[in-house]
Design a protein around this motif. Structure first.
Motif, mmCIF file in Angstrom:
data_model
loop_
_atom_site.group_PDB
_atom_site.id
_atom_site.type_symbol
_atom_site.label_atom_id
_atom_site.label_comp_id
_atom_site.label_asym_id
_atom_site.label_seq_id
_atom_site.Cartn_x
_atom_site.Cartn_y
_atom_site.Cartn_z
ATOM 1 N N VAL A 62 -14.410 -12.866 7.070
ATOM 2 C CA VAL A 62 -13.857 -12.583 8.401
ATOM 3 C C VAL A 62 -14.965 -12.776 9.442
ATOM 4 O O VAL A 62 -16.011 -12.134 9.358
ATOM 5 N N ASP A 99 -5.985 -4.248 -2.218
ATOM 6 C CA ASP A 99 -6.895 -5.353 -2.527
ATOM 7 C C ASP A 99 -6.699 -5.900 -3.937
ATOM 8 O O ASP A 99 -6.718 -7.110 -4.151
ATOM 9 N N ARG A 109 -14.295 -7.337 5.549
ATOM 10 C CA ARG A 109 -14.009 -8.227 4.411
ATOM 11 C C ARG A 109 -14.834 -9.505 4.498
ATOM 12 O O ARG A 109 -14.969 -10.071 5.589
ATOM 13 N N PHE A 152 -7.423 -11.114 15.926
ATOM 14 C CA PHE A 152 -6.381 -10.390 15.179
ATOM 15 C C PHE A 152 -6.069 -9.048 15.842
ATOM 16 O O PHE A 152 -4.910 -8.707 16.086
ATOM 17 N N ASP A 181 -12.444 -14.211 14.608
ATOM 18 C CA ASP A 181 -11.132 -14.047 13.963
ATOM 19 C C ASP A 181 -10.695 -12.589 13.963
ATOM 20 O O ASP A 181 -9.524 -12.280 14.218
ATOM 21 N N GLY A 182 -11.639 -11.684 13.649
ATOM 22 C CA GLY A 182 -11.307 -10.263 13.630
ATOM 23 C C GLY A 182 -10.887 -9.780 15.015
ATOM 24 O O GLY A 182 -9.887 -9.069 15.171
ATOM 25 N N PHE A 231 -3.067 -0.208 9.877
ATOM 26 C CA PHE A 231 -2.908 -1.596 9.406
ATOM 27 C C PHE A 231 -4.110 -2.452 9.803
ATOM 28 O O PHE A 231 -4.557 -3.308 9.038
ATOM 29 N N ASN A 274 -7.014 -1.615 7.477
ATOM 30 C CA ASN A 274 -6.773 -2.207 6.162
ATOM 31 C C ASN A 274 -6.914 -3.720 6.206
ATOM 32 O O ASN A 274 -7.375 -4.336 5.248
ATOM 33 N N GLY A 275 -6.503 -4.325 7.310
ATOM 34 C CA GLY A 275 -6.606 -5.782 7.438
ATOM 35 C C GLY A 275 -8.053 -6.249 7.491
ATOM 36 O O GLY A 275 -8.381 -7.326 7.009
ATOM 37 N N LEU A 276 -8.925 -5.418 8.070
ATOM 38 C CA LEU A 276 -10.313 -5.825 8.303
ATOM 39 C C LEU A 276 -11.294 -5.350 7.226
ATOM 40 O O LEU A 276 -12.282 -6.015 6.932
ATOM 41 N N MET A 277 -11.036 -4.143 6.664
ATOM 42 C CA MET A 277 -12.029 -3.522 5.769
ATOM 43 C C MET A 277 -11.635 -3.648 4.304
ATOM 44 O O MET A 277 -10.469 -3.485 3.956
ATOM 45 N N PRO A 278 -12.620 -3.871 3.410
ATOM 46 C CA PRO A 278 -12.314 -3.805 1.978
ATOM 47 C C PRO A 278 -11.839 -2.386 1.634
ATOM 48 O O PRO A 278 -12.342 -1.409 2.208
ATOM 49 N N ASP A 279 -10.876 -2.295 0.712
ATOM 50 C CA ASP A 279 -10.290 -0.992 0.366
ATOM 51 C C ASP A 279 -11.338 0.057 0.021
ATOM 52 O O ASP A 279 -11.233 1.215 0.416
ATOM 53 N N GLU A 280 -12.378 -0.347 -0.766
ATOM 54 C CA GLU A 280 -13.312 0.690 -1.247
ATOM 55 C C GLU A 280 -14.162 1.245 -0.107
ATOM 56 O O GLU A 280 -14.560 2.403 -0.139
ATOM 57 N N GLU A 312 4.928 -7.184 15.464
ATOM 58 C CA GLU A 312 3.994 -6.990 16.581
ATOM 59 C C GLU A 312 2.883 -8.038 16.552
ATOM 60 O O GLU A 312 2.566 -8.661 17.563
ATOM 61 N N ALA A 313 2.280 -8.222 15.374
ATOM 62 C CA ALA A 313 1.162 -9.166 15.281
ATOM 63 C C ALA A 313 1.634 -10.586 15.576
ATOM 64 O O ALA A 313 0.958 -11.348 16.275
ATOM 65 N N LEU A 334 -0.419 1.320 14.105
ATOM 66 C CA LEU A 334 -1.104 0.029 14.029
ATOM 67 C C LEU A 334 -2.553 0.177 13.568
ATOM 68 O O LEU A 334 -3.066 -0.667 12.817
ATOM 69 N N ARG A 344 0.832 -1.202 0.000
ATOM 70 C CA ARG A 344 0.000 0.000 0.000
ATOM 71 C C ARG A 344 0.871 1.259 0.000
ATOM 72 O O ARG A 344 1.872 1.311 0.706
ATOM 73 N N ASN A 363 -3.637 -8.571 3.871
ATOM 74 C CA ASN A 363 -4.642 -7.533 3.614
ATOM 75 C C ASN A 363 -4.196 -6.192 4.195
ATOM 76 O O ASN A 363 -4.458 -5.139 3.626
ATOM 77 N N GLY A 364 -3.542 -6.222 5.333
ATOM 78 C CA GLY A 364 -3.074 -4.980 5.947
ATOM 79 C C GLY A 364 -1.997 -4.295 5.117
ATOM 80 O O GLY A 364 -1.908 -3.072 5.082
ATOM 81 N N ALA A 378 -2.464 -8.155 17.676
ATOM 82 C CA ALA A 378 -1.617 -7.056 17.216
ATOM 83 C C ALA A 378 -1.406 -6.034 18.334
ATOM 84 O O ALA A 378 -0.290 -5.525 18.535
ATOM 85 N N PHE A 396 -4.730 -11.676 7.410
ATOM 86 C CA PHE A 396 -4.875 -10.287 7.882
ATOM 87 C C PHE A 396 -3.618 -9.462 7.582
ATOM 88 O O PHE A 396 -3.711 -8.287 7.229
#
Lengths: 213, 213
Positions: free
Chosen positions: B147, A194, B144, B155, B151-152, B186, B189-195, A158-159, B183, A144, A189-190, B159, A186
């Motif tokens: 998920v 996408d 996303r 994560f 799990d979310g 990150f 971004n790890g959890l949400m779709p980019d758009e 860290e994760a 953090l 990114r 994706n982080g 982290a 994760f």
């Protein structure tokens, strides 16, 4: 020469025995006498090679650190993309943990002996190795915009360390491979846009064994 | 009644004094005598309220856990979206750490006292709170596909705990607020779709103070 080889073999036997005990009962509760029982050697043989429990713990941690850096080097030889290598490295650490008593004990000891008084050398080594891989990922257009090699490397470390700490608390590290599996998705994706990850979803499943063979 | 209020005040004074000492020198090196010096009370007054250093450490950890769960509740009252609340919670923990000696000591003690023998209650409480927020994020279409709330939540907790461990080792927690800031990006971004994140980039800067005020 044969004597030297025998001495090296005995030394390694002690390290593995100590590692098995450390991963079962932890640093505090491990007794040098139990290491004697674990290895089947005499107390004298152990003291010939090591001064103390503390000494043995340090050597187990050093061997663990060396093995994790060897994994980085072996993975680098595959020539796969930066993000692929990061995914492989995560999975490879999960695999090593289940097959190598020194790695399993090393992860536990690093957590238990971290006094918070000084940076932990193995964490710094991981961050350095990961900085290189994130930087490669940046060159390959897989990271990114705005993510620096340092920030990306610190996030992964860290994760990964947090997953170890929680796994240690909840399952004595038994569930760490499964945690690493979930975490890898994760992390990618982080770090990756996408559309880059969508174009190569196989990155998430990258494994060293598959790349080698 | 006045006597009861005085007793409660003294008790709190001891907890804060102990917290300041624990965050400066850690659990191992903290001496009950130094807590006496820190609070300005007598040894007798301290023993009237607490049996031992261990007792005091447990109470500091409990108060820290309570404060972190209070932060979850206060943030829930803003009614902001699930992902906004996750970002706020991260930032709020970073803020509390710099202003509240009990939070600072609590984070350090949880790391130091984690024997790996049993799940850490405060981590389990965070995972429960975060499961609810991730689940809300899923309902809001901000997470996303694939998920799960569990799990979310795991994560985010992994982290966050890893950031604490590394900050503890490298800077005695001084750099934790800056780590949390980095953090948070990150994690989102790890959890949400980019758009979804691109449509509302302000989520990354969500702060409790701003939402309240």
């Amino acid at each position: 020469m044969a004597q030297q080889a025998r001495a090296a073999q005995t030394r390694q036997q002690i390290i593995v025995g100590a590692a098995k005990l450390f991963s079962r009962v932890g640093y505090e509760r491990a007794r040098l006498n139990d290491i004697v029982g674990e290895t089947g050697l005499t107390r004298g043989a152990i003291y010939f090679h090591f001064q103390s429990k503390d000494d043995l713990a340090k050597i187990v941690v050093d061997e663990f650190a060396t093995k994790s850096i060897e994994a980085v080097a072996t993975i680098a030889e595959t020539g796969e993309c930066g993000m692929c290598q990061i995914a492989m490295l995560n999975r490879e650490m999960g695999r090593l943990l289940t097959v190598d008593p020194v790695v399993r004990a090393g992860i536990r000891l690093v957590i238990e002996l971290n006094s918070g008084e000084a940076p932990v050398p193995v964490y710094l080594a991981w961050i350095e190795a990961l900085k290189y891989l994130v930087s490669r990922g940046i060159d390959e257009g897989d990271v990114r915009p705005g993510v620096t090699p340092e920030d990306g490397a610190v996030f992964i470390t860290e994760a990964f360390v947090g997953a170890q700490v929680l796994s240690h608390a909840v399952s004595g590290l038994d569930d760490l491979p499964a945690r690493i599996d979930r975490l890898t998705g994760f992390l990618l994706n982080g770090l990756m846009p996408d559309e880059r990850l969508a174009a190569r979803p196989e990155i998430g499943d990258a494994r060293l064994a598959a790349a080698l063979g």
